[in-house]
Design an enzyme around this catalytic site. Structure first.
Site, PDB file in Angstrom:
ATOM      1  N   ARG A 224       0.853  -1.183   0.000  1.00 22.85           N
ATOM      2  CA  ARG A 224       0.000   0.000   0.000  1.00 22.85           C
ATOM      3  C   ARG A 224       0.892   1.238   0.000  1.00 22.85           C
ATOM      4  O   ARG A 224       1.893   1.303   0.703  1.00 22.85           O
ATOM      5  CB  ARG A 224      -0.932   0.014   1.224  1.00 22.85           C
ATOM      6  CG  ARG A 224      -2.102  -0.972   1.130  1.00 22.85           C
ATOM      7  CD  ARG A 224      -3.085  -0.580   0.052  1.00 22.85           C
ATOM      8  NE  ARG A 224      -4.246  -1.451  -0.016  1.00 22.85           N
ATOM      9  CZ  ARG A 224      -4.345  -2.523  -0.789  1.00 22.85           C
ATOM     10  NH1 ARG A 224      -3.320  -2.883  -1.557  1.00 22.85           N
ATOM     11  NH2 ARG A 224      -5.450  -3.244  -0.809  1.00 22.85           N
ATOM     12  N   HIS A 272      -0.536  -0.305 -10.084  1.00 27.06           N
ATOM     13  CA  HIS A 272      -1.199  -1.232  -9.159  1.00 27.06           C
ATOM     14  C   HIS A 272      -1.605  -2.532  -9.868  1.00 27.06           C
ATOM     15  O   HIS A 272      -2.773  -2.947  -9.819  1.00 27.06           O
ATOM     16  CB  HIS A 272      -2.417  -0.567  -8.518  1.00 27.06           C
ATOM     17  CG  HIS A 272      -2.766  -1.168  -7.183  1.00 27.06           C
ATOM     18  ND1 HIS A 272      -3.256  -0.418  -6.142  1.00 27.06           N
ATOM     19  CD2 HIS A 272      -2.693  -2.439  -6.717  1.00 27.06           C
ATOM     20  CE1 HIS A 272      -3.494  -1.193  -5.093  1.00 27.06           C
ATOM     21  NE2 HIS A 272      -3.151  -2.437  -5.422  1.00 27.06           N
TER      22      HIS A 272
END
Length: 309
Positions: A224, A272
């Site tokens: 993250r 991502h």
């Protein structure tokens, strides 16, 4: 039985199709904003809005359509009391291992430096790095982190792992707890961040901690973005303390156009994609857990709200 589905991108028809195939006879519905109530037995969600959660008054369990839990746990006490169950691998671990292996080998074999030379028309072999000096440290030794360590072990790199609680893994120098974090970082040439995002891990990798890494170290973040203090990372790279970073996740996604990362050649970025949800594997796993719950059996990967993962 009724299963409610939601993803912010609206790409749910394949999920509806696969659930219909795996669990014939089950009523599968997609949540929409105009719904006044979301009566269902189970919900399969990713990054839901607060309005949806407020309607889940009778849900038996909430399944996450991905690996992370922070997008749901941020709602805190507004969440239904039902168990929250995350995906356990579902085809993501091998993808993560592929991504990290590529990034590590790119640095170790100096492909990043050769790319720079090629753009300048330079033909010059560079001194190779010594493998014994290229230790790989995985920050977070859950299912995904353990799979990365297993994959990297085949290349013969020194391996290190850090976890919140003690673990023993053959061939891995294991560290546990905050008291050992600095020692773990000090001996790590390539830091692979795979921790869940919780209040305790937000900005965990700030300037002071990343400065514990040896001169010329690298960062790979596939967890993250908010785990890393982005301005501090940029400072350490520009100062030369860190040789580079490979980032798949960011504090704000998509990464804004004026962000300074775009202009830093020593930072490699991807949008991502290090481990994408494998649809059919995920549906099979969720269906199996629903059947187990219906039979009164325990299931794996239930989120501990007090820990944040």
């Amino acid at each position: 039985m009724r299963i409610l589905l939601y993803r912010p991108d609206g790409q749910l028809e394949p999920w509806v199709r696969d659930f219909a195939e795996v669990m014939p006879g089950v009523d599968v519905v997609v949540w929409r904003e105009e719904m006044r109530e979301a009566v269902c037995d189970y919900a399969v969600l990713w990054a839901p809005p607060a309005a949806l959660l407020a309607q889940l008054t009778h849900v038996k369990a909430i399944f996450l359509a991905g690996a992370g839990v922070d997008a749901l746990l941020k709602f805190g006490d507004a969440l239904p009391a039902a168990p929250i169950i995350r995906l356990g691998d579902a085809g993501m671990a091998v993808q993560m291992a592929e991504y990290v292996a590529h990034a590590v080998l790119r640095y170790f074999r100096r492909f990043d430096d050769y790319e720079k030379q090629a753009r300048r028309g330079i033909w010059a072999p560079l001194p190779p790095f010594e493998k014994q000096d290229f230790s790989i440290g995985v920050l977070g030794m859950g299912k995904l982190g353990s799979r990365v360590l297993e994959a990297m072990g085949h290349f013969g790199f020194p391996l290190r792992g850090w976890s919140r609680t003690p673990k023993q893994v053959d061939g891995v120098a294991c560290f546990a707890g905050m008291d050992s974090l600095d020692a773990f970082l000090a001996g790590t040439r390539v830091l692979v961040c795979m921790l869940p995002l919780t209040p305790d891990t937000t900005n965990l990798l700030d300037r002071a901690r990343m400065a514990q890494l040896p001169q010329g170290a690298y960062l790979i973040n596939v967890a993250r973005g908010a785990l890393v203090a982005e301005p501090d990372l940029l400072t350490l790279i520009r100062s030369g303390h860190l040789a580079g970073a490979t980032l798949d996740v960011f504090r704000n996604e998509p990464l804004p156009a004026p962000h300074p990362f775009w202009d830093e050649p020593r930072i490699s970025m991807t949008p991502h994609i290090s481990a994408l949800t494998v649809l059919h594997d995920s549906v099979l796993q969720i269906a199996g857990k629903i059947n187990a719950l219906e039979d009164g059996e325990p299931v794996a990967d239930v989120v501990d709200r007090s820990k944040g993962y």
